[in-house]
Every structure is written in structure tokens, then in C-alpha cells.
Design an enzyme around this catalytic site. Structure first.
Site, PDB file in Angstrom:
ATOM      1  N   ASP A  52      -4.820   4.066  -1.441  1.00 42.19           N
ATOM      2  CA  ASP A  52      -5.651   4.127  -1.409  1.00 42.19           C
ATOM      3  C   ASP A  52      -6.000   5.777  -1.298  1.00 42.19           C
ATOM      4  OD1 ASP A  52      -6.308   1.868   0.868  1.00 42.19           O
ATOM      5  OD2 ASP A  52      -4.273   2.389   1.933  1.00 42.19           O
ATOM      6  N   HIS A  68      -8.217   1.711  -3.816  1.00 43.13           N
ATOM      7  CA  HIS A  68      -9.228   1.108  -2.901  1.00 43.13           C
ATOM      8  C   HIS A  68      -9.914   2.610  -2.605  1.00 43.13           C
ATOM      9  CE1 HIS A  68      -9.878  -0.115   2.030  1.00 43.13           C
ATOM     10  NE2 HIS A  68     -10.890   0.239   1.436  1.00 43.13           N
ATOM     11  N   MET A  76     -11.769  -5.306   5.746  1.00 40.36           N
ATOM     12  CA  MET A  76     -11.012  -4.354   6.587  1.00 40.36           C
ATOM     13  C   MET A  76     -10.736  -5.363   7.561  1.00 40.36           C
ATOM     14  SD  MET A  76     -10.588  -2.171   4.707  1.00 40.36           S
ATOM     15  CE  MET A  76      -9.180  -1.054   6.014  1.00 40.36           C
ATOM     16  N   MET A  91      -8.550   8.129   0.161  1.00 41.13           N
ATOM     17  CA  MET A  91      -9.636   8.369   0.645  1.00 41.13           C
ATOM     18  C   MET A  91     -10.534  10.176   0.663  1.00 41.13           C
ATOM     19  SD  MET A  91      -7.249   7.425   3.921  1.00 41.13           S
ATOM     20  CE  MET A  91      -6.997   6.240   4.094  1.00 41.13           C
ATOM     21  N   SER A 121       0.918  -1.005   0.253  1.00 37.02           N
ATOM     22  CA  SER A 121      -0.107   0.213  -0.256  1.00 37.02           C
ATOM     23  C   SER A 121       0.982   1.158   0.021  1.00 37.02           C
ATOM     24  CB  SER A 121      -1.256  -0.107   1.282  1.00 37.02           C
ATOM     25  OG  SER A 121      -1.298   1.598   1.578  1.00 37.02           O
ATOM     26  N   MET A 139     -11.950   4.617  -0.878  1.00 34.44           N
ATOM     27  CA  MET A 139     -12.861   4.710   1.110  1.00 34.44           C
ATOM     28  C   MET A 139     -12.981   6.667   0.412  1.00 34.44           C
ATOM     29  SD  MET A 139      -9.378   3.606   3.037  1.00 34.44           S
ATOM     30  CE  MET A 139      -8.513   3.681   1.389  1.00 34.44           C
ATOM     31  N   HIS A 152      -1.707  -1.314  -3.836  1.00 34.84           N
ATOM     32  CA  HIS A 152      -2.800  -0.559  -3.461  1.00 34.84           C
ATOM     33  C   HIS A 152      -2.519   0.595  -3.127  1.00 34.84           C
ATOM     34  CE1 HIS A 152      -6.595  -1.601  -0.699  1.00 34.84           C
ATOM     35  NE2 HIS A 152      -5.627  -1.160   0.353  1.00 34.84           N
ATOM     36  N   ASP A 158      -7.336  -6.216   4.359  1.00 37.15           N
ATOM     37  CA  ASP A 158      -6.043  -4.618   4.542  1.00 37.15           C
ATOM     38  C   ASP A 158      -6.385  -4.295   6.045  1.00 37.15           C
ATOM     39  OD1 ASP A 158      -5.164  -2.665   3.762  1.00 37.15           O
ATOM     40  OD2 ASP A 158      -6.833  -1.309   2.391  1.00 37.15           O
TER      41      ASP A 158
HETATM   42  C1  DX5 Z   1      -5.963   1.734   5.800  1.00 38.12           C
HETATM   43  C2  DX5 Z   1      -5.702   1.563   4.447  1.00 38.12           C
HETATM   44  C3  DX5 Z   1      -4.532   0.729   4.116  1.00 38.12           C
HETATM   45  C4  DX5 Z   1      -4.057   1.288   4.819  1.00 38.12           C
HETATM   46  C5  DX5 Z   1      -3.106  -0.034   5.521  1.00 38.12           C
HETATM   47  O1  DX5 Z   1      -7.557   3.246   5.830  1.00 38.12           O
HETATM   48  O2  DX5 Z   1      -6.845   1.004   3.915  1.00 38.12           O
HETATM   49  O3  DX5 Z   1      -4.674   0.108   3.104  1.00 38.12           O
HETATM   50  O4  DX5 Z   1      -2.542   1.415   3.788  1.00 38.12           O
HETATM   51  O5  DX5 Z   1      -2.225  -0.338   6.336  1.00 38.12           O
HETATM   52  P1  DX5 Z   1      -1.392  -0.416   7.582  1.00 38.12           P
HETATM   53  O6  DX5 Z   1      -0.374  -1.986   6.722  1.00 38.12           O
HETATM   54  O7  DX5 Z   1       0.249  -0.006   7.911  1.00 38.12           O
HETATM   55  O8  DX5 Z   1      -2.496  -1.033   8.395  1.00 38.12           O
HETATM   56 ZN    ZN Z   2      -6.354  -0.038   1.523  1.00 42.55          ZN
END
Ligand code: DX5
Ligand code: ZN
Length: 227
Positions: A38, A69, A139, A40, A12, A71, A36, A177
Site C-alpha cells: 500500500d 496499490h 475498495m 499512500m 497487505s 493511492m 499487497h 481490499d
Molecule cells: C487501505 C489499504 C488496504 C489495507 C487493508 O487503504 O488499501 O490494503 O491494508 O487493511 P485491512 O485488511 O486491515 O482492512
Molecule cells: Zn490496498
């Protein structure tokens, strides 16, 4: 995306150095089956990260599978932009409205369709859509930030998801994740997960490539081969 049941590592980039993103990606690429990403929106989760312009940059730099991903409260307004930017697949959260419509939209755009499930959301919420998706993302932290602690209480849901997919003989990747590292990954692998997202465990390590390699070893049977 095909080949569920094959162990895959998904670094990620949330924990990578955004000022040196290309170099960070190159460092882990030999052990990355997916990258990956992320996304947000500051609304679905209380944090802001990156969007389609960065995905476009990354796509210009690597041929790796880009696993986005989302969010986001309104992913439908942005799916086309992610597709045009070069995303390989997107995962939308089952907690937002119109899951069926979002899956159809991803299909129309040529994106692999993923569905993400928060820790407190029962698998029941995702069950009606399992036939229509390529990836189920469970998650194992509350989404929003990297570096959080793995929630072991989610493991039964991973096992339940594996059973549901196997019972229906579905070729759906089962991704985990949040808080995944060499200590926590074996238990989610045993529960049936096959795609392992790791941010801090890889990019905060002194040697990220070696960390990704060690994560793969932790979840691969001794005779297992990389898919
Ligand atoms: C959290 C993300 C994850 C995050 C995981 O909201 O969706 O993908 O990057 O990070 P680690 O592996 O540090 O928990
Ligand atoms: Zn993620």
C-alpha cells in the site's frame, strides 16, 4: 498476471511490523499468492506509507508477486520507479486523471496494469478500461488506513464487476481490499471476487500464517485447489 477465477490471498504489509518486514513476509509467504504493498502519498489519501526504496528491498528478499496499490494523486510520476524497484503490477485509482495514459505507461514499463475503484465511485468509471487491464481492485473501505470495517454496501458493485468481466470474457483478476476477514470474505467471494487482500486480519493475528490459511479456507470451495 493470468488466471482470473483462481482464489488468491494477498497479505497487505501495511499491517506488518515495518521493523521486521522481512521476517513478517517470510511468515506468511507459504500462504501468500501476492504481496499487497500500500503506497499512500498524503494527498490522495491522508496518510503516508512507503515507496520504491522499500519495494526494492522487498524484491531483494522475495520472489513473491508484488502488487503495488498506488493511492496517489500523481502515480504517473512514479510508475517507472516502481517498475525499476521490482514491482510486478501496479494499481492506479480511476479517480485520478488520465487513466488511459497511466495504463499505457504501465504496459510500456512491463508492469501488470491494475485499476482501483473507491467505494463511492460507480463501476461505470472503470468500465471503459476493462479490456486493457489485468486487475480490477474494488475498495471495500475508504482507502487510507488499515483496520477499518468492511463496507457491505459495496458488494453489489463487486457482483456487477464480475458480471461485466464474464460478459466480455475477460481474464482480469477481481481484487477486494479493506476489512476482509473470515467473516466478510465469503460474501465477496460469492459476489465473484478472486483476489483477497487482508492486512489486519493476517498480521494482527497471533499466528499470521494460520490466519492466512483460514482466510483461504473461508473463500475456497471444499474441493478447490490452490492456484
Ligand atoms: C487501505 C489499504 C488496504 C489495507 C487493508 O487503504 O488499501 O490494503 O491494508 O487493511 P485491512 O485488511 O486491515 O482492512
Ligand atoms: Zn490496498
Amino acid at each position: 498476471m493470468t488466471g482470473s477465477g483462481v482464489t488468491r490471498i494477498a497479505p497487505s504489509i501495511l499491517s506488518a511490523d515495518f521493523c521486521a518486514l522481512a521476517a513478517s513476509i517470510d511468515t506468511v509467504a507459504p500462504e501468500a499468492d501476492l504481496l499487497h504493498v500500500d503506497v499512500m502519498d498524503g494527498h490522495f489519501v491522508p496518510n503516508l506509507t512507503i515507496g520504491p526504496p522499500i519495494v526494492r528491498c522487498i524484491r531483494g528478499h522475495t520472489d513473491l508477486y508484488l502488487d503495488c496499490h498506488l493511492m496517489m494523486t500523481n502515480p504517473g510520476e512514479h510508475l517507472e520507479a516502481f517498475a525499476k524497484a521490482g514491482a510486478s503490477g501496479c494499481s492506479v485509482h480511476v479517480e485520478v486523471d488520465d487513466t488511459a495514459g497511466l495504463i499505457a505507461q504501465m504496459r510500456d514499463l512491463g508492469l501488470d496494469a491494475g485499476l482501483a475503484v473507491n467505494p463511492e465511485t460507480p463501476l461505470d468509471a472503470a468500465e471503459p478500461f476493462l479490456d486493457d487491464i489485468d486487475l480490477l481492485l474494488i475498495m471495500t473501505v475508504h482507502p487510507g488506513f488499515g483496520g477499518q470495517s468492511f463496507m457491505a454496501e459495496v458488494v453489489p458493485k463487486i457482483r456487477q464487476a464480475r458480471e461485466a468481466l464474464d460478459r466480455r470474457d475477460l481474464d482480469v483478476a477481481l481484487e477486494v481490499d479493506g476489512g476482509i476477514n473470515v467473516d466478510t470474505a465469503p460474501q465477496v467471494a460469492a459476489a465473484g471476487a478472486d483476489v483477497f487482500v487482508a492486512g489486519s486480519a493476517i498480521f494482527d493475528a497471533a499466528d499470521p500464517l494460520d490466519a492466512a490459511r483460514r482466510l483461504r479456507s473461508a473463500v475456497s470451495p471444499p474441493t478447490g485447489e490452490r492456484g
